[in-house]
Every structure is written in structure tokens, then in C-alpha cells.
Design an enzyme around this catalytic site. Structure first.
Site, PDB file in Angstrom:
ATOM      1  N   THR A  47       7.706   0.296   3.540  1.00  0.00           N
ATOM      2  CA  THR A  47       8.025   1.807   3.174  1.00  0.00           C
ATOM      3  C   THR A  47       9.430   1.916   2.619  1.00  0.00           C
ATOM      4  O   THR A  47       9.565   2.792   1.659  1.00  0.00           O
ATOM      5  CB  THR A  47       8.049   2.589   4.528  1.00  0.00           C
ATOM      6  OG1 THR A  47       6.736   2.780   4.924  1.00  0.00           O
ATOM      7  CG2 THR A  47       8.596   4.099   4.365  1.00  0.00           C
ATOM      8  N   LEU A  58       4.070   6.669  -1.910  1.00  0.00           N
ATOM      9  CA  LEU A  58       5.290   6.822  -2.318  1.00  0.00           C
ATOM     10  C   LEU A  58       5.624   6.937  -3.972  1.00  0.00           C
ATOM     11  O   LEU A  58       6.935   7.069  -4.561  1.00  0.00           O
ATOM     12  CB  LEU A  58       6.246   5.750  -1.755  1.00  0.00           C
ATOM     13  CG  LEU A  58       6.597   6.196  -0.178  1.00  0.00           C
ATOM     14  CD1 LEU A  58       7.095   4.822   0.545  1.00  0.00           C
ATOM     15  CD2 LEU A  58       7.176   7.289  -0.190  1.00  0.00           C
ATOM     16  N   PHE A  68       0.856  -1.332   0.003  1.00  0.00           N
ATOM     17  CA  PHE A  68       0.001  -0.030  -0.080  1.00  0.00           C
ATOM     18  C   PHE A  68       0.940   1.220  -0.170  1.00  0.00           C
ATOM     19  O   PHE A  68       0.452   2.205  -0.367  1.00  0.00           O
ATOM     20  CB  PHE A  68      -0.943  -0.073   1.150  1.00  0.00           C
ATOM     21  CG  PHE A  68      -0.330   0.291   2.410  1.00  0.00           C
ATOM     22  CD1 PHE A  68      -0.519   1.598   3.071  1.00  0.00           C
ATOM     23  CD2 PHE A  68       0.199  -0.520   3.186  1.00  0.00           C
ATOM     24  CE1 PHE A  68      -0.308   2.098   4.196  1.00  0.00           C
ATOM     25  CE2 PHE A  68       0.932  -0.185   4.651  1.00  0.00           C
ATOM     26  CZ  PHE A  68       0.773   1.069   4.967  1.00  0.00           C
ATOM     27  N   LYS A  69       2.042   1.188   0.238  1.00  0.00           N
ATOM     28  CA  LYS A  69       2.716   2.478   0.408  1.00  0.00           C
ATOM     29  C   LYS A  69       3.153   2.935  -0.819  1.00  0.00           C
ATOM     30  O   LYS A  69       3.257   4.249  -1.079  1.00  0.00           O
ATOM     31  CB  LYS A  69       4.263   1.863   1.213  1.00  0.00           C
ATOM     32  CG  LYS A  69       4.323   1.284   2.534  1.00  0.00           C
ATOM     33  CD  LYS A  69       3.627   2.018   3.479  1.00  0.00           C
ATOM     34  CE  LYS A  69       3.559   1.432   4.928  1.00  0.00           C
ATOM     35  NZ  LYS A  69       4.875   1.193   5.474  1.00  0.00           N
ATOM     36  N   ASP A  70       3.115   2.102  -2.145  1.00  0.00           N
ATOM     37  CA  ASP A  70       3.342   2.762  -3.215  1.00  0.00           C
ATOM     38  C   ASP A  70       2.440   3.838  -3.697  1.00  0.00           C
ATOM     39  O   ASP A  70       2.811   4.698  -4.332  1.00  0.00           O
ATOM     40  CB  ASP A  70       3.089   1.516  -4.368  1.00  0.00           C
ATOM     41  CG  ASP A  70       4.231   0.450  -4.309  1.00  0.00           C
ATOM     42  OD1 ASP A  70       5.275   0.946  -4.136  1.00  0.00           O
ATOM     43  OD2 ASP A  70       3.842  -0.546  -4.706  1.00  0.00           O
TER      44      ASP A  70
END
Length: 494
Positions: free
Chosen positions: A144, A116, A111-113
Site C-alpha cells: 500500500t 491507488l 494489486f494496490k495500484d
């Protein structure tokens, strides 16, 4: 006129959102926030129309309003395109009587994509005409780090240093970082856990002498952790998008309440849902799901935050966190934007390892937030039951949230479980949960076996890791992180 940001701990420094993104953390150690998020927010019907990209432009334009409309549009176009393997970016999928919001269709399968892939674009715009170079320093519990490395790799004028806890991430997570390509990246394990890494990164940002030495080299430090407001606000979009997806298929009518259940350790993912609520999304309950490191569950239940407890290594390692940084932002809003109270609570946490919030604040917390926990046994059982009952494969973090959500009585309100990673990032644990022996199998053998058994396919980027050369093997003590950052900044930004 732009809305200014300031620290959660004081109003001594007012900065634009561009400045907040570049600085990452306030000079007094607090996190950047803006007052009155609701003021001027787009209408709900606007936020529910169009595509994911349309919603992202509206959300970011509101929360980062010193960026021009053209700047935001350019950032959105660059962040959310063919680098995501679903045209929906974050598709909502029916799973029994609930919905699963798949947040892992980006380049690193986590989900960090979503944030980020956006943060480097925001930082690029914020740096225009600045002339300074930026060193991104990030602590990671697993996801992350890779997402930051992937987002910032070979971005001009920017270096990236990622610290992760040695031996406390999955094999796939480790390889994702250790094999990262790019001339401007560095990866280093630390002897300790994620909280040790995160605490030391905050000290590095607060080190005035280091900041001055780097300034002489025309370098400024910034963060890709969700302490950076530019990492946090892109996540708000997928709460509106989930609601829009459910409305589009008749699972709810615009204006109906909705519940979200979020597996969380550092609190940023669920805090984005609270921002969405403040902006007008009819969120009824945000359910915080914890693993055995259940400091957040205890806090939401009692109002006492106490990190003085054993640290547990679990099969959901991205949640193995005892100091949830973004909780500080929630305290700011629930306290009526009381910076003095937040500063005193954070000082007590730093000095004594615990704090308790006033009764009125706890009451306001309970108006929106609920909680639950799942140990490894319950997590494994949920992975197995979800596959056998719904033919849907979940990773251990999503399974924590699903276990917690399934334990709550359904009452007709639409419910969404946030799925934060591809099950193939944790293929050994998922395979074992399905009842298969993984002894002697490496991560890729488990990946192949899981695919054979379930008829599902591992993301291409994860499969490709098996032939990628390892570039980084450094391991340092916590006390050596500061020096590592300074050396890396000089090497990567020379």
C-alpha cells in the site's frame, strides 16, 4: 439523489461519498459504509459488456453516486491508461484447471495500484472548491505504501506520509518506498509491526486536538488504506471484470456461479468481492487464504476473532497482519446493518483483544466465506510446483491462495485465484523456493538470476530501483508517529 454514508458503529453522522473519501475514517473510529448496496445496482449484463474502464465507470457510479457521470469518467480515464502494462488492466490467465487474476500490472507491480491510481483522482474531484489541503497518512505492510506514494506524488494540495514496519518488508518493497520521488511525500519506518502502525494511524485520525491544530493550517487528514471507502470500491471492478473475461472465452456462461480465492490480511481485497456479490455478481464462495498469521482463518472457522497470538514474520509479508480492519465492514452487512452490535464488538476487541459473533451471524458468514492457510513451507512448495507443473511463476502471496484453492475439491464451478503481486517483488524468496541458493545475493542479483532461470522479465520499474537514490531513512517509535505526522504536514503543505 445521492446515497449517504455513515459509520459502521453509528448513524449519527451522514456524509456523501465525497466527504467520506476526504475524511477517510468516521469520527467515532468506525469505517464509512452505505446501506443496501444492492439497491439500484446496474444489471449484470451491463456490467459484463464493454471494457474494464466501462465496468469501472458503472461500479464507481453506483457506489459513489454523488460523483457525476462526467466526474467518474474523467477519474477512470486518468487512472487506467498507459500506466498499466496490460490493456486488460487485470488480465485473467489460465493456470491448469483454474484461472489466475493478475492484479499487478500497474506502476508498482502490486494489486494496490488498481485502487491507488484511482483514489487520488476521486480525492482531486472531491476537493474541488473545498480549498483545504489534504495530508494522506497510511500504514503499510509492504505494498500500500508504495502504491499510495506513486498515486499521490506531486498531486497539488496533497501530502503523503507512509509508515511501515522496520525490517518487516521485502528489500524491493523497502526500496520502492525509500527511493520515492516527489516533493510532497514522506516515508518513515516504525519500531514495531504493521498492526502497531495501523492501530496508531487510527489513533491519529481520532486525535481531536491534532485535527483542530491542522484545521487552523487549513489541512485535513485522510487515509489511503482500505479503511478509506475510496480505496475499497475501485477493487470491486476487477471481480466483475474477471467474470466477464471468463465468460468471453466460454469458461462460464453468464449467470453461472464462480469462486474466488483471495490472499488477504487486512480483508479489503476479499471484501470487495463481497460488495460485488451484493451488487449481483453470482459469487458462490469467497475463499480467504491466510499465512501463518491465521487470525482470519480461525475467525471464519469459529466465529471468534482473537488477536492475542504470536506475530509471525513470513515470506508473504503483506499478509503479516493480526488486526483486519475491513472485517468491521463485513460484520456490519452480515449483522443486518446493526451498528450497535458492530460498535460493541469493536470495543471488546480494543479492550480485551478478542470477540465472538452471534451464532446467526456465523451461519450467514459460512453461506459465502470459506478459508484455509499455508505456512512458509507450503508456500514455497506451491511456488515450485506451479512453476514445474504449469510453467507459471507466482509470488509468495499468490502461492498462499493457490495452495488453499488447490486443497479444495473441484466440482465444475469456475475458480479464480487472485494474484496480488509480481513474483519479482519477492525474487529472493521465489528463487529460493525454486531450489536455488540465495546466500550473499542482494535483491537485484536474485531478480537477475530469476529472470535467467525462468525466461521471464522483471517489471521495468522494479529493475530501475537498483540505480535510484535512497531519500528516506527515518525510523521512529510508535509513540512518535503523531508528532511525525504533524511536522510532516507543516513541511510538505507549507
Amino acid at each position: 439523489m445521492s446515497t449517504f454514508y455513515h459509520s459502521t458503529r453509528s448513524r449519527n453522522e451522514s456524509v456523501t461519498s465525497k466527504q467520506a473519501i476526504l475524511e477517510g475514517i468516521a469520527a467515532d473510529g468506525g469505517l464509512f459504509v452505505r446501506d443496501d448496496i444492492a439497491s439500484g445496482a446496474p444489471a449484470l449484463d451491463e456490467l459484463l459488456s464493454g471494457t474494464y474502464q466501462d465496468r469501472a465507470r458503472l461500479v464507481l457510479g453506483h457506489l459513489l453516486d454523488d460523483f457525476s457521470a462526467d466526474e467518474i469518467a474523467g477519474c477512470v480515464s486518468a487512472a487506467y491508461g498507459e500506466n498499466f502494462d496490460s490493456p486488460a488492466v487485470t488480465p485473467a490467465v489460465r493456470c491448469g484447471d483454474e484461472w489466475v487474476l493478475e492484479l499487478w500490472h500497474g506502476p508498482t507491480s502490486a494489486f494496490k495500484d488498481v485502487a491507488l491510481q484511482m483514489l487520488p483522482q476521486l480525492m482531486r474531484v472531491a476537493r474541488e472548491g473545498d480549498g483545504r489541503r489534504v495530508m494522506i497518512v497510511t500504514a503499510t505492510s509492504g505494498d500500500t505504501g508504495k502504491a499510495a506514494l506513486e498515486g499521490f506524488a506531486d498531486v497539488a494540495g496533497t501530502g503523503v506520509t507512509v509508515f511501515y514496519p522496520d525490517g518487516k518488508v521485502s528489500d524491493v518493497q523497502h526500496l520502492q518506498m525509500a527511493t520515492q520521488r516527489g516533493a510532497n511525500v514522506a516515508v518513515c519506518a516504525i519500531r514495531g509491526n504493521f498492526d502497531d502502525a495501523q492501530t496508531e494511524v487510527k489513533r491519529i485520525f481520532a486525535d481531536g486536538a491534532l485535527r483542530e491544530r491542522l484545521a487552523r493550517e487549513n489541512v485535513v487528514l485522510s487515509s489511503a488504506n482500505s479503511i478509506n471507502v475510496g480505496r475499497l470500491v475501485p477493487q470491486v471492478t476487477y471481480y466483475f471484470d474477471a467474470y466477464a473475461q471468463l465468460a468471453a472465452v466460454g469458461a462460464l456462461t453468464p449467470g453461472d456461479p464462480i469462486d474466488f480465492c483471495v490472499p488477504t490480511g487486512n480483508f479489503g481485497d476479499v471484501l470487495a468481492g463481497y460488495y460485488a456479490k451484493l451488487m449481483g455478481l453470482p459469487v458462490r464462495t469467497l475463499v480467504v487464504a491466510s499465512n501463518a498469521n491465521d487470525v482470519l482463518t480461525d475467525f471464519i472457522t469459529t466465529g471468534t476473532y482473537d488477536r492475542r497470538r504470536p506475530f509471525h514474520k513470513t515470506i508473504s509479508p503483506s499478509m503479516d497482519i493480526l488486526v483486519s480492519s475491513n472485517l468491521e465492514r463485513l460484520l456490519f452487512y452480515l449483522s443486518g446493518e446493526d451498528t450497535e452490535l458492530v460498535a460493541s464488538l469493536m470495543a471488546q476487541l480494543a479492550e480485551e483483544g478478542h470477540y465472538a459473533v452471534p451464532a446467526g451471524l456465523l451461519d450467514r458468514l459460512h453461506e459465502t466465506f470459506a478459508c484455509g492457510r499455508a505456512d512458509d513451507e507450503a508456500t514455497r512448495e506451491t511456488i515450485r510446483a506451479t512453476w514445474e507443473g504449469e510453467h507459471y511463476l507466482v509470488d509468495p502471496h499468490t502461492a498462499v491462495a493457490k495452495h488453499v484453492l488447490d486443497a479444495r475439491p473441484a466440482d465444475g464451478v469456475a475458480r479464480v485465484c487472485l494474484s496480488t503481486a509480481s513474483p519479482y517483488k519477492f525474487s529472493a524468496d521465489v528463487l529460493a523456493a525454486l531450489g536455488h541458493d540465495v546466500a550473499g545475493l542482494d535483491g537485484f542479483a536474485c531478480m537477475d538470476r530469476l529472470s535467467e532461470l525462468t525466461g521471464t522479465t522483471a517489471p521495468a520499474a522494479l529493475s530501475a530501483l537498483r540505480s535510484a537514490p535512497v531519500r528516506f531513512s527515518d525510523v521512529v517509535g510508535v509513540a512518535d508517529m503523531n508528532g511525525y505526522v504533524e511536522r510532516t504536514a507543516k513541511e510538505l503543505l507549507a
